[in-house]
Design an enzyme around this catalytic site. Structure first.
Site, PDB file in Angstrom:
ATOM      1  CB  SER A 463      -0.617  -0.063   1.070  1.00 20.91           C
ATOM      2  OG  SER A 463      -1.812   0.972   1.510  1.00 20.91           O
ATOM      3  CG  ASP A 474       7.428   6.034 -11.466  1.00 22.36           C
ATOM      4  OD1 ASP A 474       8.351   4.951 -12.087  1.00 22.36           O
ATOM      5  OD2 ASP A 474       6.026   5.640 -10.717  1.00 22.36           O
ATOM      6  CE  LYS A 489      -5.163  -3.063   1.055  1.00 29.63           C
ATOM      7  NZ  LYS A 489      -4.592  -1.103   1.069  1.00 29.63           N
TER       8      LYS A 489
END
Length: 702
Positions: A463, A474, A489
């Site tokens: 999560s 990224d 998740k």
């Protein structure tokens, strides 16, 4: 917004007078399915396929080892296999009433079965075996087959217990040559007596403590969990426990449990708790039996998760003994003294380590915590920011963010925390059903830490921790190292109190529904759902060849992607750093042994046939023990680094000896942590790379 919208619609749920339980059950069935249809991120169509899956899930939940129902029962139930969807819509409880009454009847009959079996000695000379892959086994055709299944299950349990007791007897004899070792016959009788007592306690608990509401909650969750694995109905008792757990302190062993097909598994140890301090219980351990102090252990096979938790929790200072099956297949009895589990140890903490004349900081964050009721309370963002300032005062040359076993937490917190490491820009995208994705940005141009950064993850990082790792990856702000991938998740849940929808409620507490309402996406457009975050550098671990995480859940929402957000990654190439790490890992004997252990665990995962012949059983144990001895070198590993607390914390140690003990334990763990050692190698390489590239300047100018 969801709750407000539903409340406006649900005025029809207004009881006029006190109703009996069946009427309350019908209301719950109607209310839950309506809320899920209108509020779930991806509502499931209630059709024959849905019905079949609920049917299978429910029967598995109430008779997982197939030692209650007969095939004749299943034949009778099967006519409802494709009708459950229609029965839900019509608030028809026929299927539940039939299966529940039959289950209670079969359970009552089981007493006579196990009492007769345990009344006489087992014959361990017979060459016979048992298959414990209950999911694939058929139900017993008749009473005779059912009795034989019980006999073999009890015989296997007895065989395992006897071999354990024999080892204990041998150890006693070594320590005291005068000790008179108990005979095999004596041990065998003790084991049968203990099994009888445990089973009687379990069935007494079932008969005396479980009510219709408890059984109906199992049925309801067999329905709602078909929507996705994180949608769950909390009965009033469960809701109360959830509220208590959110308060931050409780008395117990400090372990989180989850229900698996194979039983109850330890999913996480709470840092600083009794289980964590004991160093024996681990995430992934399967709990087989629970004993209170010196009492005989209770076999928890087939017991509900809530019931297992009840048995394990207890007052501070009392003892609980857990019989667990380790990941490598060995059986171990672990004694734990219950204590108050402190929230302090779920907060961020930091340490400093020196390597090749350079200082590196480590921040361990177990979850992204926040208090929504009181913003003045501690939260992970403020705590991590404070730890960074302390580490900067120590002139660190790089920072490790350890998010291993971090199950997630506050979205608001993780967005702000990523902002500590980048100038500004999007952090994560959040999408609600029927709406365009919303980009959650870091609006603050300030960068609190601009040096080399490594993020550590594992299979249990989920999560919010995946959002953090994905954003750092990224932006190419740092390197992500650890397991092949994180948990996967990529969804967010909301807890909905069902009582708010009922005007003039005369039914009593209806409980709550935790349901999935949104989905996370990386700024590159990809979802973390199922796939998780893939490490830039993969460390071998014992779960490497097992399919773990969200992808292993049948009802998990699918992976997908959306348009990427506009963001500018750093112009930095980590290829050489990654290549150097891979070479070190390949040449490291301990990493190679970990990989060999992982392959061995993978090979054993489908071994479901066990001999019930004493000699053959002992041979199987001996072969496994030899392998385990070889892998013991993994746990004996120790690196050369010294980890130290920061000055402000050291100043507290004189008065707070428990805090000192906790930190010493943490530092000892990191000294035995080969993953931390290689992470320090990686950040050292990044330091060399960024020094040559002018990394800090690039970041501040980006």
């Amino acid at each position: 917004m969801l709750v407000t919208a539903l409340s406006a619609i649900l005025w029809s749920f207004v009881p006029s007078e006190k109703k009996e339980d069946p009427e309350k059950d019908k209301l719950l069935l109607e209310l839950l399915t309506f809320v899920l249809e209108k509020g779930h991120y991806s509502p499931v169509e209630l059709n024959d396929d849905f019905s079949k899956k609920v049917y299978s899930k429910y029967l598995n939940n109430i008779d997982p080892t197939k030692r209650f129902f007969l095939q004749s029962d299943i034949d009778e139930f099967s006519k409802y296999e494709t009708q459950i969807d229609d029965m839900i819509k019509n608030k028809d409880l026929t299927f539940f009433n039939l299966t529940n009454s039959r289950l209670l009847k079969r359970m009552k009959e089981s007493r006579a079965i196990y009492e007769e079996i345990l009344d006489k000695p087992f014959d361990f000379k017979i060459n016979e075996s048992i298959n414990v892959d209950y999911e694939k086994l058929p139900f017993s055709k008749n009473k005779s087959e059912l009795v034989d299944r019980w006999r073999k299950q009890l015989k296997l349990s007895a065989l395992s217990s006897i071999t354990d007791k024999e080892q204990i007897e041998e150890d006693k004899k070594k320590n005291d040559p005068k000790y008179e070792v108990k005979s095999f016959e004596t041990l065998e009788k003790e084991v049968r007596e203990n099994s009888l007592k445990s089973l009687n306690e379990y069935f007494d608990f079932i008969e005396k403590e479980l009510e219709r509401d408890d059984w109906f909650a199992i049925f309801l969750n067999s329905i709602v969990e078909r929507f996705d694995p994180h949608t769950f109905y909390f009965s009033p008792d469960d809701k109360e426990k959830f509220d208590v757990s959110m308060s931050g302190t409780f008395q117990g062993i400090g372990a989180r449990l989850q229900k698996k097909e194979s039983g109850v598994e330890v999913s996480e140890l709470i840092s600083g708790g009794p289980a964590w301090r004991g160093k024996e219980l681990e995430a992934g351990d399967l709990i087989l039996k629970v004993a209170q102090g010196k009492e005989e252990p209770l076999d928890i096979a087939g017991m509900r998760l809530d019931d297992v938790v009840k048995k394990i929790k207890g007052p501070k200072g009392t003892e609980v003994r857990l019989t667990v099956k380790k990941v490598d297949g060995t059986i171990k009895v672990i004694s734990i003294i219950r204590d108050e589990v402190e929230t302090e140890e779920t907060f961020a903490k930091s340490s400093v380590v020196e390597k090749d004349g350079k200082k590196y900081g480590i921040i361990y964050l177990p979850k992204f915590y926040i208090s929504f009721e009181n913003k003045e309370n501690r939260d992970a963002f403020k705590d991590v920011a404070a730890e960074i300032e302390k580490l900067k005062a120590q002139n660190i040359d790089g920072l490790v963010m350890d998010l291993r076993d971090n199950g997630g937490g506050s979205l608001e917190t993780v967005v702000k925390m990523v902002g500590l490491f980048i100038p500004e820009g999007p952090i994560v995208q959040v999408k609600a059903p029927g709406r365009n994705p919303e980009i959650l940005p870091d609006p603050d141009k300030r960068v609190q830490y601009d040096g080399p950064l490594v993020v550590m993850i594992n299979n249990f990082s989920a999560s919010a921790s995946e959002i953090f790792a994905a954003a750092i990856q990224d932006y190419k702000r740092g390197i992500v190292v650890g397991s092949k991938h994180s948990y996967g998740k990529g969804t967010v849940q909301n807890m909905i109190d069902l009582n708010q929808f009922i005007r003039g409620n005369s039914y009593g507490d209806l409980g709550a529904l935790k349901t999935t309402i949104q989905k996370f996406y990386r700024i590159n457009g990809g979802s973390t759902q199922r796939e998780g975050v893939k490490s830039d550098i993969v460390f071998p671990d014992r779960f490497a060849y097992l399919d773990m995480g969200e992808r292993d859940e049948e009802s998990a929402l699918p992976w997908d992607k959306i348009e990427p957000a506009k963001y500018q990654p750093l112009n930095i190439n980590y290829d050489n750093v990654i290549a150097n790490s891979k070479k070190r890992i390949a040449a490291n004997p301990t990493f190679n042994l970990i990989d060999e252990n992982a392959k061995w665990i993978f090979e054993r995962k489908d071994e479901n046939d066990f001999s019930l012949n004493l000699n053959e059983f002992n041979k199987e144990i001996a072969v496994a023990d030899e392998k385990i001895k070889k892998f013991k070198a993994i746990s004996d590993y120790k690196n050369k680094y010294q980890f130290t607390s920061l000055p402000d914390e050291v100043a507290l140690f004189e008065k707070d000896t428990l805090l000192k003990q906790k930190r010493e334990r943490w530092h000892e763990d990191m000294q035995k942590d080969i993953y931390m050692e290689e992470t320090l190698n990686v950040i050292s390489d990044i330091k060399l790379l960024t020094k040559a590239k002018g990394f800090t300047q690039k970041l501040s100018m980006n």
